[in-house]
Design a protein around this motif. Structure first.
Motif, PDB file in Angstrom:
ATOM      1  N   ARG A 286      35.744  52.873  32.232  1.00 17.46           N
ATOM      2  CA  ARG A 286      36.365  52.187  31.110  1.00 17.46           C
ATOM      3  C   ARG A 286      37.209  52.889  30.119  1.00 17.46           C
ATOM      4  NH1 ARG A 286      33.497  48.074  27.743  1.00 17.46           N
ATOM      5  NH2 ARG A 286      31.360  48.890  29.664  1.00 17.46           N
ATOM      6  N   ALA A 287      37.690  53.972  30.564  1.00 19.66           N
ATOM      7  CA  ALA A 287      38.219  55.473  29.428  1.00 19.66           C
ATOM      8  C   ALA A 287      39.275  54.716  30.062  1.00 19.66           C
ATOM      9  CB  ALA A 287      38.342  56.128  29.787  1.00 19.66           C
ATOM     10  N   VAL A 288      39.930  54.092  30.964  1.00 14.68           N
ATOM     11  CA  VAL A 288      41.014  53.838  31.904  1.00 14.68           C
ATOM     12  C   VAL A 288      41.466  52.672  31.526  1.00 14.68           C
ATOM     13  CG1 VAL A 288      41.708  53.186  34.465  1.00 14.68           C
ATOM     14  CG2 VAL A 288      40.470  55.469  33.765  1.00 14.68           C
ATOM     15  N   ALA A 289      40.260  51.608  31.621  1.00 19.04           N
ATOM     16  CA  ALA A 289      41.213  50.804  31.048  1.00 19.04           C
ATOM     17  C   ALA A 289      41.304  50.398  29.748  1.00 19.04           C
ATOM     18  CB  ALA A 289      39.695  49.517  31.052  1.00 19.04           C
ATOM     19  N   GLU A 290      40.660  50.981  28.961  1.00 19.57           N
ATOM     20  CA  GLU A 290      41.339  51.082  27.573  1.00 19.57           C
ATOM     21  C   GLU A 290      42.512  51.607  26.952  1.00 19.57           C
ATOM     22  OE1 GLU A 290      38.482  53.488  25.757  1.00 19.57           O
ATOM     23  OE2 GLU A 290      37.013  51.842  25.695  1.00 19.57           O
ATOM     24  N   ALA A 291      43.198  52.923  28.017  1.00 18.55           N
ATOM     25  CA  ALA A 291      43.666  53.726  28.134  1.00 18.55           C
ATOM     26  C   ALA A 291      45.183  52.767  28.735  1.00 18.55           C
ATOM     27  CB  ALA A 291      44.270  54.865  28.715  1.00 18.55           C
ATOM     28  N   ALA A 292      44.807  51.797  29.725  1.00 15.55           N
ATOM     29  CA  ALA A 292      45.849  51.218  30.384  1.00 15.55           C
ATOM     30  C   ALA A 292      45.988  49.787  29.733  1.00 15.55           C
ATOM     31  CB  ALA A 292      45.631  50.202  31.844  1.00 15.55           C
ATOM     32  N   GLY A 293      45.519  49.411  28.073  1.00 16.30           N
ATOM     33  CA  GLY A 293      45.442  47.791  27.765  1.00 16.30           C
ATOM     34  C   GLY A 293      44.282  46.939  28.183  1.00 16.30           C
ATOM     35  N   VAL A 294      43.480  46.908  29.026  1.00 17.38           N
ATOM     36  CA  VAL A 294      42.681  46.223  29.641  1.00 17.38           C
ATOM     37  C   VAL A 294      42.512  45.480  28.408  1.00 17.38           C
ATOM     38  CG1 VAL A 294      40.864  45.650  31.035  1.00 17.38           C
ATOM     39  CG2 VAL A 294      42.800  46.559  32.077  1.00 17.38           C
ATOM     40  N   PRO A 295      42.368  43.763  28.034  1.00 20.64           N
ATOM     41  CA  PRO A 295      41.353  43.004  26.880  1.00 20.64           C
ATOM     42  C   PRO A 295      40.136  42.912  26.840  1.00 20.64           C
ATOM     43  CG  PRO A 295      43.543  41.773  28.148  1.00 20.64           C
ATOM     44  CD  PRO A 295      43.389  42.815  29.269  1.00 20.64           C
ATOM     45  N   SER A 296      39.078  43.611  28.453  1.00 17.05           N
ATOM     46  CA  SER A 296      38.097  43.393  28.172  1.00 17.05           C
ATOM     47  C   SER A 296      37.154  43.997  29.620  1.00 17.05           C
ATOM     48  CB  SER A 296      37.579  42.092  28.119  1.00 17.05           C
ATOM     49  OG  SER A 296      37.220  41.194  28.470  1.00 17.05           O
ATOM     50  N   PHE A 297      35.986  44.923  29.280  1.00 15.78           N
ATOM     51  CA  PHE A 297      36.178  45.471  29.884  1.00 15.78           C
ATOM     52  C   PHE A 297      34.324  45.100  29.793  1.00 15.78           C
ATOM     53  CE2 PHE A 297      34.557  49.632  32.200  1.00 15.78           C
ATOM     54  CZ  PHE A 297      34.761  49.543  33.556  1.00 15.78           C
ATOM     55  N   ILE A 298      34.307  44.140  31.332  1.00 18.93           N
ATOM     56  CA  ILE A 298      32.292  44.156  32.052  1.00 18.93           C
ATOM     57  C   ILE A 298      32.430  44.732  32.520  1.00 18.93           C
ATOM     58  CG2 ILE A 298      31.317  42.369  31.554  1.00 18.93           C
ATOM     59  CD1 ILE A 298      32.349  41.114  30.037  1.00 18.93           C
ATOM     60  N   ARG A 299      30.668  45.875  33.043  1.00 15.51           N
ATOM     61  CA  ARG A 299      30.845  45.889  34.203  1.00 15.51           C
ATOM     62  C   ARG A 299      29.084  45.514  34.475  1.00 15.51           C
ATOM     63  NH1 ARG A 299      25.601  48.920  37.165  1.00 15.51           N
ATOM     64  NH2 ARG A 299      25.851  50.477  34.974  1.00 15.51           N
ATOM     65  N   VAL A 300      28.993  44.813  35.589  1.00 13.54           N
ATOM     66  CA  VAL A 300      28.124  44.129  35.939  1.00 13.54           C
ATOM     67  C   VAL A 300      26.331  44.716  36.432  1.00 13.54           C
ATOM     68  CG1 VAL A 300      27.067  42.263  37.464  1.00 13.54           C
ATOM     69  CG2 VAL A 300      29.138  41.490  36.410  1.00 13.54           C
ATOM     70  N   PRO A 301      25.112  44.477  36.217  1.00  9.73           N
ATOM     71  CA  PRO A 301      24.088  45.387  36.497  1.00  9.73           C
ATOM     72  C   PRO A 301      23.971  45.822  37.751  1.00  9.73           C
ATOM     73  CG  PRO A 301      23.840  44.056  34.405  1.00  9.73           C
ATOM     74  CD  PRO A 301      24.734  43.497  35.123  1.00  9.73           C
ATOM     75  N   THR A 302      23.791  46.273  38.323  1.00 13.08           N
ATOM     76  CA  THR A 302      23.674  46.525  40.031  1.00 13.08           C
ATOM     77  C   THR A 302      22.232  45.569  40.008  1.00 13.08           C
ATOM     78  OG1 THR A 302      21.520  47.981  39.775  1.00 13.08           O
ATOM     79  CG2 THR A 302      24.195  48.837  40.316  1.00 13.08           C
TER      80      THR A 302
END
Length: 330
Positions: A286-302
């Motif tokens: 998530r931190a990588v995504a924020e630094a890379a400018g990913v517009p949205s980041f959602i993690r699906v549960p197991t």
């Protein structure tokens, strides 16, 4: 009047096989040492492997301890595995007395501890359930070899069956698809299936894991039925310097930033929450995504205790026992 004889209910030991995790910070180094001592993980002669395992464990302990400190000092995988075992056993109650047992590969309860407990319970049958949706020599085969040795050494001789890896099992696929639908953003995104990586040398030796991961992902995509879906597969958790399966999950997260698309991450090879989902995916990537400018980041549960997944496991167990499933996974 002669005594009334009451038939004893059939006793089935359901043994869930999982990787395990440290239960306290002081267990991190021995857990790592056990992991890297596995001949299916580090494929070197025994004496050399022992030296390498101690070295890697020593070098990785500070970082790994920091990871488990974020999880409250212990892995949550044992409790989740017990919950899965009882949920599946409940669906098999019509077969007799079904009791779950948990055997972890690299930390307590070890296979030897569990085999002794199963022996003392005196089951009529044993069913082994490796909780790895996709087969790998480094996970499924390693766990089964470990269990077989423990069973021999403890004198456990009850008839034993094994549930085979089922990367496209309908229950597993239905659960994954449902969780994705629940998380899917209204504006759409790129679907990124992420799985634990493997050294390329193990794959080249014939390990079917990456093909089975792809089979799982393709089945989920087909079930979702989203026209023109943008989806990819990547691999995470590289732990040795040799070449590993690609593409790398972290690089795919950065690529999403370059492409200006949001991400929905699916841990396709994990069925429980643990350090690789709760820390590596949820925090580090998530931190990588924020630094890379990913517009949205959602993690699906197991898939965890999703009803479709649990029903699918129960159906697989019935087939392993030679009993026709009483209901389809749903």
């Amino acid at each position: 009047m002669p005594p009334v004889l009451v038939a004893r209910r059939r006793r089935i030991a359901l043994v869930l096989l999982q990787i395990g995790g440290p239960d306290r910070l002081g267990a991190v180094r021995p857990f790592l040492r056990n992991f890297f001592s596995d001949p299916e993980i580090i494929r070197l002669p025994g004496p050399l492997r022992a030296v390498v395992a101690r070295l890697i464990a020593w070098r990785r302990t500070p970082v790994t301890t920091g990871i488990y400190r974020q999880l409250g000092a212990a892995s949550p995988i044992l409790g989740q595995t017990w919950a899965q075992g009882w949920a599946v056993a409940e669906r098999l109650a019509d077969l007799g007395e079904v009791r779950p047992f948990v055997a972890m590969r690299y930390w307590h309860p070890f296979a030897a501890e569990t085999a002794a407990a199963v022996r003392d319970w005196r089951p009529d049958e044993i069913v082994l359930l490796p909780l790895y949706p996709q087969y790998s020599t480094t996970t499924t085969r390693s766990a089964l070899i470990d269990w077989a040795q423990a069973a021999r050494e403890t004198g456990l001789d009850a008839p034993t069956r094994t549930v085979d890896a089922a990367p496209t099992d309908p229950g597993f696929i239905a659960a994954q698809a449902d969780l994705i639908r629940q998380a899917w953003p209204r504006g759409g995104a790129r679907l990124l299936f992420t799985a634990h990586g493997l050294p390329l040398s193990i794959v080249q030796a014939g390990d079917p894991y990456p093909d089975q991961v792809r089979a799982s992902a393709e089945a989920v995509v087909a079930t979702l039925g989203i026209p023109g879906l943008d989806w990819r597969i990547a691999f995470q958790s590289r732990v040795t310097p040799q070449e590993w399966l690609k593409p790398d999950t972290e690089e795919e997260v950065r690529q999403a930033g370059r492409d200006g698309v949001g991400l929905v991450l699916v841990p396709i090879a994990f069925v429980s929450e643990h350090s690789e989902t709760l820390v590596e995916l949820d925090r580090e990537y998530r931190a990588v995504a924020e630094a890379a400018g990913v517009p949205s980041f959602i993690r699906v549960p197991t898939v965890g205790l999703h009803p479709a997944y649990v029903a699918g496991l129960a159906a697989q167990l019935r087939r392993a026992l030679g009993v026709r499933p009483i209901q389809a996974a749903a």
